[in-house]
Design an enzyme around this catalytic site. Structure first.
Site, mmCIF file in Angstrom:
data_model
loop_
_atom_site.group_PDB
_atom_site.id
_atom_site.type_symbol
_atom_site.label_atom_id
_atom_site.label_comp_id
_atom_site.label_asym_id
_atom_site.label_seq_id
_atom_site.Cartn_x
_atom_site.Cartn_y
_atom_site.Cartn_z
ATOM 1 N N GLU A 138 12.577 -9.121 2.181
ATOM 2 C CA GLU A 138 11.753 -7.972 2.557
ATOM 3 C C GLU A 138 12.601 -6.713 2.368
ATOM 4 O O GLU A 138 13.739 -6.664 2.819
ATOM 5 C CB GLU A 138 11.337 -8.136 4.016
ATOM 6 C CG GLU A 138 10.439 -7.077 4.563
ATOM 7 C CD GLU A 138 10.076 -7.338 6.020
ATOM 8 O OE1 GLU A 138 9.854 -6.340 6.729
ATOM 9 O OE2 GLU A 138 10.011 -8.506 6.453
ATOM 10 N N ARG A 147 6.588 0.630 13.751
ATOM 11 C CA ARG A 147 7.214 0.190 12.490
ATOM 12 C C ARG A 147 8.377 -0.767 12.720
ATOM 13 O O ARG A 147 8.933 -1.313 11.769
ATOM 14 C CB ARG A 147 7.711 1.399 11.699
ATOM 15 C CG ARG A 147 6.610 2.296 11.217
ATOM 16 C CD ARG A 147 7.161 3.359 10.270
ATOM 17 N NE ARG A 147 6.215 4.423 10.061
ATOM 18 C CZ ARG A 147 5.230 4.409 9.166
ATOM 19 N NH1 ARG A 147 5.068 3.368 8.385
ATOM 20 N NH2 ARG A 147 4.419 5.438 9.057
ATOM 21 N N PRO A 205 0.790 -1.222 0.000
ATOM 22 C CA PRO A 205 0.000 0.000 0.000
ATOM 23 C C PRO A 205 0.828 1.280 0.000
ATOM 24 O O PRO A 205 1.862 1.358 0.659
ATOM 25 C CB PRO A 205 -0.842 -0.105 1.274
ATOM 26 C CG PRO A 205 -0.136 -1.088 2.133
ATOM 27 C CD PRO A 205 0.576 -2.022 1.211
ATOM 28 N N ASN A 206 0.336 2.225 -0.780
ATOM 29 C CA ASN A 206 0.876 3.576 -0.897
ATOM 30 C C ASN A 206 2.188 3.670 -1.653
ATOM 31 O O ASN A 206 2.666 4.774 -1.914
ATOM 32 C CB ASN A 206 1.005 4.245 0.478
ATOM 33 C CG ASN A 206 -0.328 4.361 1.161
ATOM 34 O OD1 ASN A 206 -1.287 4.843 0.575
ATOM 35 N ND2 ASN A 206 -0.413 3.886 2.390
ATOM 36 N N ARG A 261 5.054 11.061 -2.420
ATOM 37 C CA ARG A 261 4.758 10.863 -0.999
ATOM 38 C C ARG A 261 5.994 11.113 -0.142
ATOM 39 O O ARG A 261 7.027 10.476 -0.332
ATOM 40 C CB ARG A 261 4.304 9.409 -0.816
ATOM 41 C CG ARG A 261 4.116 9.001 0.608
ATOM 42 C CD ARG A 261 3.851 7.501 0.697
ATOM 43 N NE ARG A 261 3.762 7.073 2.068
ATOM 44 C CZ ARG A 261 4.005 5.844 2.467
ATOM 45 N NH1 ARG A 261 4.339 4.913 1.605
ATOM 46 N NH2 ARG A 261 3.901 5.542 3.731
ATOM 47 N N ARG A 311 12.357 4.717 13.009
ATOM 48 C CA ARG A 311 11.103 5.472 12.914
ATOM 49 C C ARG A 311 10.207 5.146 14.106
ATOM 50 O O ARG A 311 10.676 4.705 15.148
ATOM 51 C CB ARG A 311 10.439 5.166 11.571
ATOM 52 C CG ARG A 311 11.308 5.670 10.398
ATOM 53 C CD ARG A 311 10.679 5.516 9.069
ATOM 54 N NE ARG A 311 9.442 6.302 8.993
ATOM 55 C CZ ARG A 311 8.540 6.117 8.046
ATOM 56 N NH1 ARG A 311 8.715 5.209 7.107
ATOM 57 N NH2 ARG A 311 7.443 6.850 8.022
ATOM 58 N N TYR A 328 11.071 9.111 1.594
ATOM 59 C CA TYR A 328 11.092 8.096 0.546
ATOM 60 C C TYR A 328 11.813 8.513 -0.726
ATOM 61 O O TYR A 328 11.972 7.700 -1.638
ATOM 62 C CB TYR A 328 9.651 7.672 0.205
ATOM 63 C CG TYR A 328 8.941 7.079 1.397
ATOM 64 C CD1 TYR A 328 9.259 5.812 1.865
ATOM 65 C CD2 TYR A 328 7.968 7.805 2.074
ATOM 66 C CE1 TYR A 328 8.617 5.277 2.971
ATOM 67 C CE2 TYR A 328 7.315 7.280 3.176
ATOM 68 C CZ TYR A 328 7.646 6.021 3.628
ATOM 69 O OH TYR A 328 7.014 5.495 4.714
ATOM 70 N N SER A 368 12.843 3.214 3.729
ATOM 71 C CA SER A 368 13.308 3.926 4.921
ATOM 72 C C SER A 368 13.834 2.919 5.953
ATOM 73 O O SER A 368 13.565 1.723 5.862
ATOM 74 C CB SER A 368 12.173 4.749 5.537
ATOM 75 O OG SER A 368 11.185 3.896 6.088
ATOM 76 N N HIS A 383 12.648 -2.347 2.501
ATOM 77 C CA HIS A 383 12.037 -1.092 2.937
ATOM 78 C C HIS A 383 12.931 0.056 2.520
ATOM 79 O O HIS A 383 14.150 -0.001 2.714
ATOM 80 C CB HIS A 383 11.845 -1.067 4.455
ATOM 81 C CG HIS A 383 10.926 -2.134 4.936
ATOM 82 N ND1 HIS A 383 9.562 -2.032 4.816
ATOM 83 C CD2 HIS A 383 11.184 -3.343 5.490
ATOM 84 C CE1 HIS A 383 9.007 -3.138 5.288
ATOM 85 N NE2 HIS A 383 9.968 -3.947 5.701
ATOM 86 N N ALA A 389 2.914 -0.761 4.913
ATOM 87 C CA ALA A 389 2.320 -0.843 6.251
ATOM 88 C C ALA A 389 1.872 -2.249 6.617
ATOM 89 O O ALA A 389 1.752 -2.568 7.806
ATOM 90 C CB ALA A 389 1.151 0.129 6.357
ATOM 91 N N ASN A 420 8.159 -5.297 -0.751
ATOM 92 C CA ASN A 420 8.067 -4.171 0.166
ATOM 93 C C ASN A 420 6.600 -4.149 0.577
ATOM 94 O O ASN A 420 5.762 -3.645 -0.158
ATOM 95 C CB ASN A 420 8.476 -2.854 -0.494
ATOM 96 C CG ASN A 420 8.431 -1.693 0.476
ATOM 97 O OD1 ASN A 420 7.766 -1.759 1.508
ATOM 98 N ND2 ASN A 420 9.121 -0.614 0.144
#
Length: 146
Positions: free
Chosen positions: A98, A111, A9-10, A17, A107, A22, A102, A100, A77, A74
């Site tokens: 996996e 997360r 998502p996103n 964004r 964070r 990012y 960031s 990511h 969320a 990735n």
């Protein structure tokens, strides 16, 4: 197909964004780079992005029978919330990394937990879009041997 790249998502909003977190690279640019990197090594790379948990699970189930040999994901969320995606990975039994953009560990507290990490071959976090290329380097060494 050899390698499946899934983005959650996103991630379709990359480049727009929160560029301070990012960066300005778009998802299309990341995907094109991975497809080219894989092709240069003789691997077929397919990409998939969805904002919907069920669609990602359906795509994982399809990977079990479409020749997918490795997955880069990735999960966005869903990393921190989806037992269902974790169960799908366990069911299909295809190795995965996996990724990511960031550094999720630097964070917010929520997360810092991944429902997928203990099943993954490896986790790359905090290297920006380059993390995808680093993961693909690993996949190439594993599948092609270089």
């Amino acid at each position: 197909m050899d390698v499946l790249v899934i983005n959650g998502p996103n991630l379709n909003t990359l480049g727009l964004r929160e560029p301070d977190i990012y960066g300005s690279t778009t998802l299309a640019e990341i995907e094109a780079g991975l497809v080219a990197q894989g092709a240069a090594a003789g691997l077929e790379v397919d990409t998939f992005q969805s904002n919907h948990e069920g669609a990602i699970i359906d795509r994982l189930h399809a990977a079990r029978t479409d020749g997918t040999r490795f997955i880069l994901i990735n999960p966005g969320a869903f990393t921190h919330t989806s037992v269902a995606i974790r169960d799908a990975f366990a069911a299909v039994d295809i190795p995965f990394c996996e990724v990511h953009i960031s550094n999720v560990h630097a964070r917010e507290e929520f997360r810092r937990h991944s429902y997928l990490a203990d099943l993954a071959v490896g986790v790359l976090a905090g290297f920006g879009p380059r993390g995808y290329l680093m993961a693909m380097d690993y996949v190439i060494s594993r599948l092609v041997g270089r």
